[in-house]
Design a protein around this motif. Structure first.
Motif, short mmCIF file in Angstrom:
data_model
loop_
_atom_site.label_atom_id
_atom_site.label_comp_id
_atom_site.label_asym_id
_atom_site.label_seq_id
_atom_site.Cartn_x
_atom_site.Cartn_y
_atom_site.Cartn_z
N LYS A 125 5.41 3.42 -5.18
CA LYS A 125 6.09 4.57 -4.16
C LYS A 125 5.21 5.01 -3.31
O LYS A 125 5.55 5.26 -2.10
N GLN A 126 4.15 5.79 -3.66
CA GLN A 126 3.32 6.12 -2.87
C GLN A 126 2.59 5.42 -1.93
O GLN A 126 2.29 5.45 -0.81
N ALA A 129 4.96 4.62 0.74
CA ALA A 129 5.20 5.62 1.55
C ALA A 129 3.89 5.51 2.54
O ALA A 129 3.96 6.09 3.73
N LYS A 132 4.24 3.00 5.22
CA LYS A 132 5.48 3.39 6.21
C LYS A 132 4.80 4.35 7.29
O LYS A 132 4.96 4.18 8.33
N SER A 133 4.02 5.37 6.90
CA SER A 133 3.37 6.23 7.57
C SER A 133 2.23 5.51 8.46
O SER A 133 2.09 5.80 9.51
#
Length: 140
Positions: A125-126, A129, A132-133
């Motif tokens: 998940k990290q 994320a 995506k950023s």
């Protein structure tokens, strides 16, 4: 600075230990004990109230210890209302602890796989994320 109060507690502790070691019927000399503590540090046990407190505390300790011993003697002769309760002797305060070893290692580490799975999910998940950023920064 609390020398008198500290001395009071020290004398009580020493007398209680002596009574617990030698028995309730042992001769104790409170005045001698106070003088011995004072010889090591002057000012221990300063007021009349502190003297009275020592005498009352030791008297109370002796009375309750005698009552416990009487109850233990009575308890040996008859069963108590609660069969699972009893007094332990001073010699055997702690019961012997036994430990059963697990036959299979999987029993011991039963949560290991679930914890590892959660860590892997969290790291995935990290990473997503972070991607995506980073992707949104490129668009700008």
């Amino acid at each position: 600075a609390g020398i008198g109060r500290t001395g009071t507690i020290i004398v009580i502790d020493m007398l209680v230990e002596m009574i617990a070691t030698k028995g309730v019927d042992t001769d104790i000399d409170i005045q001698k004990m106070i003088l011995m503590v004072r010889s090591q540090r002057s000012g221990m046990v300063q007021t009349e109230a502190q003297y009275k407190f020592i005498y009352m505390a030791i008297s109370q300790y002796i009375e309750t210890t005698k009552k416990k011993l009487e109850l233990m003697q009575v308890g040996k002769n008859q069963e108590s209302e609660y069969g699972n309760l009893g007094f332990t002797s001073k010699k055997n305060l702690h019961s012997t602890v036994t430990r059963k070893s697990s036959k299979q290692k999987e029993d011991v580490y039963e949560n290991l796989h679930t914890a590892k799975g959660k860590k892997e999910e969290k790291s995935k998940k990290q990473k997503s994320a972070e991607q995506k950023s980073q992707g949104s920064m490129k668009k700008k």
